[in-house]
Design an enzyme around this catalytic site. Structure first.
Site, short mmCIF file in Angstrom:
data_model
loop_
_atom_site.label_atom_id
_atom_site.label_comp_id
_atom_site.label_asym_id
_atom_site.label_seq_id
_atom_site.Cartn_x
_atom_site.Cartn_y
_atom_site.Cartn_z
N GLU A 327 -8.71 12.57 -0.59
CA GLU A 327 -8.50 13.91 -0.05
C GLU A 327 -9.64 14.34 0.86
O GLU A 327 -9.45 15.18 1.74
CB GLU A 327 -8.34 14.94 -1.18
CG GLU A 327 -6.96 14.98 -1.77
CD GLU A 327 -6.70 16.23 -2.59
OE1 GLU A 327 -5.52 16.51 -2.86
OE2 GLU A 327 -7.66 16.92 -2.98
N HIS A 348 -5.45 -11.43 -12.92
CA HIS A 348 -4.28 -12.26 -13.19
C HIS A 348 -3.03 -11.72 -12.50
O HIS A 348 -1.93 -12.20 -12.74
CB HIS A 348 -4.06 -12.38 -14.70
CG HIS A 348 -5.18 -13.08 -15.40
ND1 HIS A 348 -5.11 -14.40 -15.77
CD2 HIS A 348 -6.40 -12.64 -15.77
CE1 HIS A 348 -6.24 -14.75 -16.36
NE2 HIS A 348 -7.05 -13.70 -16.37
N LYS A 463 4.90 19.94 -0.07
CA LYS A 463 5.26 21.20 -0.74
C LYS A 463 6.25 22.00 0.10
O LYS A 463 7.25 22.55 -0.44
CB LYS A 463 4.02 22.03 -1.02
CG LYS A 463 3.02 21.39 -1.97
CD LYS A 463 1.81 22.28 -2.16
CE LYS A 463 0.77 21.64 -3.05
NZ LYS A 463 -0.43 22.49 -3.23
#
Length: 475
Positions: A327, A348, A463
């Site tokens: 951010e 792995h 949003k």
């Protein structure tokens, strides 16, 4: 009803930067330190910088970091109104911590579970440190209160399972939100508040809910005043991702049993080392880290930083770190993409790509120097698994050699620059140091990139679209 002492963190006068004695500096550097042994060319140049030299390849960038340091410490850059975290550790005196500890102890006495509601910086810091400091199998150990996080996603099944589980436990609630109108935590609090009021009645529920919100305004502040909830303050000048050393992180940590006094002491020692009037390249590890990573990004084209560890309790520390740097730096088409992996497990799965895939990243390893317990590999006469060559050795010794071998393979054979951050032990003091180190380095790195490290305008895009699709009035 707002606890008057809860505003202490936001209201104390900020002292000037303090000089550090040579004794304090030596003591600190024996704790948290940077290891450039596997950093390839960038590591060699940083070793020269640590010894007081100015490598020609770094000269221009080194000057940029120095200018960014002055911008940060003089509080003169973009977003300077959100630099409250810069001097926050020295404000964490007893009068600021005591009300938090008192309320946390009250909740510990009446609950087996704390439901902590928040998203982003309102939960990641606390989640990271709870995971670091709580026994990994705490659910099987009596006496450890559980902190369950909510409000950080919108999964219907999760909340159904959470409410069903809360039927069987005594619990308390901490809701963290500056405004009280952020979608994820607001919905979570509606659900949990309805449940706790039905379970205990409204009056008792009031005693089981604490809010951490704005000092004066916002929906959550209004509700807290109306209902008489105990409240603590999110300081106006501290953004969410830098807020772990405010009540946002300190309250759930105190309830979970983390020693927040020692956490504060670690952060204070780091502040003294880093936040000085003049940049000292020989000791300022945040400046060294910034120069290392920005050289790899700006001059070698490394687009991704992979934060790794060989200690599973640090998994969520990586999540906090990703938000902090993602951010802060990711804007205006700039920034290093923050990623993380957990070794040896991910060796792995991701190991092949890290070793031989596209060379677009560098690696920062959180390296633990000691463990809390001691366990040795047993000897077996038959030796069917061919592991007797490590019999009698501590498991941590095997892990250390796995880390060293991985750093060698990734850097020497794979060409991946590797930096190790050496942490003496996983305790509150070291974590306090680590938190402030990364916060300071993040601010410094953002200013080096010439972006505002303290805003996040891009987060609003999803949003707006979501509100339109949901039919929110005026969206």
């Amino acid at each position: 009803m707002e606890d008057s002492s809860s505003t202490a963190l936001a209201s104390q006068t900020r002292p000037k930067a303090q000089k550090m004695t040579s004794l304090e500096k030596t003591h600190f550097m024996e704790n948290l330190k940077l290891d450039f042994q596997f950093g390839l060319e960038a590591g060699q140049m940083l070793e020269a910088v640590k010894s007081g030299q100015k490598p020609e390849k770094l000269s221009g960038l080194q000057s940029q970091v120095e200018e960014a340091f002055l911008t940060l410490t003089r509080e003169s850059g973009k977003g300077h109104e959100f630099l409250g975290w810069l001097h926050l550790p020295e404000q964490l005196r007893e009068e600021a911590l005591a009300p938090i500890l008192e309320k946390a102890e009250d909740f510990r006495k009446k609950s087996q579970i704390l439901v902590c509601i928040g998203i982003g910086g309102s939960y990641l810091g606390a989640k990271a440190l709870v995971e670091c400091m709580t026994p990994q199998l705490a659910q099987f150990i009596m006496g450890y209160p559980r902190v369950i996080f909510a409000g950080h996603q919108l999964c219907e099944d999760y909340y159904s399972e959470l409410l069903a589980a809360l039927n069987h436990y005594d619990y308390t609630v901490c809701v963290i939100s500056k405004s009280g109108t952020t979608t994820e935590p607001a919905i979570a609090f509606r659900l949990v508040r309805e449940h706790i009021e039905k379970k205990y009645g409204k009056e008792e529920a009031r005693q089981r809910i604490t809010v951490i919100t704005d000092k004066e305004k916002g929906a959550l502040k209004t509700l807290a005043d109306q209902e008489g909830y105990t409240s603590f303050v999110v300081p106006d000048n501290v953004g969410g991702r830098y807020s772990v050393l405010t009540p946002v992180g300190l309250f759930p940590l105190a309830l979970s049993g983390v020693d927040i006094r020692k956490l504060a002491q670690g952060a204070q020692s780091m502040q003294k080392l880093l936040c000085t009037e003049k940049l000292d390249w020989t000791s300022n590890i945040a400046a060294q880290y910034t120069l290392f990573r920005q050289y790899l990004y700006m001059q070698q084209g490394k687009k991704v930083e992979l934060l790794t560890n060989f200690e599973p309790r640090l998994l969520y520390f990586g999540e906090w770190w990703k938000q902090l740097f993602g951010e802060s730096e990711g804007k205006e088409g700039k920034g290093i993409f923050p990623s993380s992996a957990n070794f040896t497990t991910d060796l792995h799965s991701l190991g092949q790509y890290i070793q031989e895939g596209e060379r677009l990243f560098f690696e920062t390893v959180l390296s633990m120097e000691s463990q809390k317990t001691e366990l040795v590999v047993p000897f077996e006469e038959a030796d069917l698994d061919k592991m007797n060559f490590v019999a009698g050795k501590r498991v941590s010794y095997v892990n250390e050699k796995a880390e060293e071998g991985t750093c060698m393979a990734h850097s020497q054979q794979g060409g991946v620059p590797v930096l190790r951050i050496r942490i003496p032990q996983l305790d509150e003091y070291s974590l306090g140091q680590l938190i402030y180190f990364f916060e300071f380095a993040c601010g410094l790195s953002g200013y080096t990139l010439e972006v505002n490290p303290f805003d996040q305008p891009g987060v609003e895009a999803y949003k707006k679209n979501m509100f339109k699709l949901l039919g929110k009035p005026g969206a």
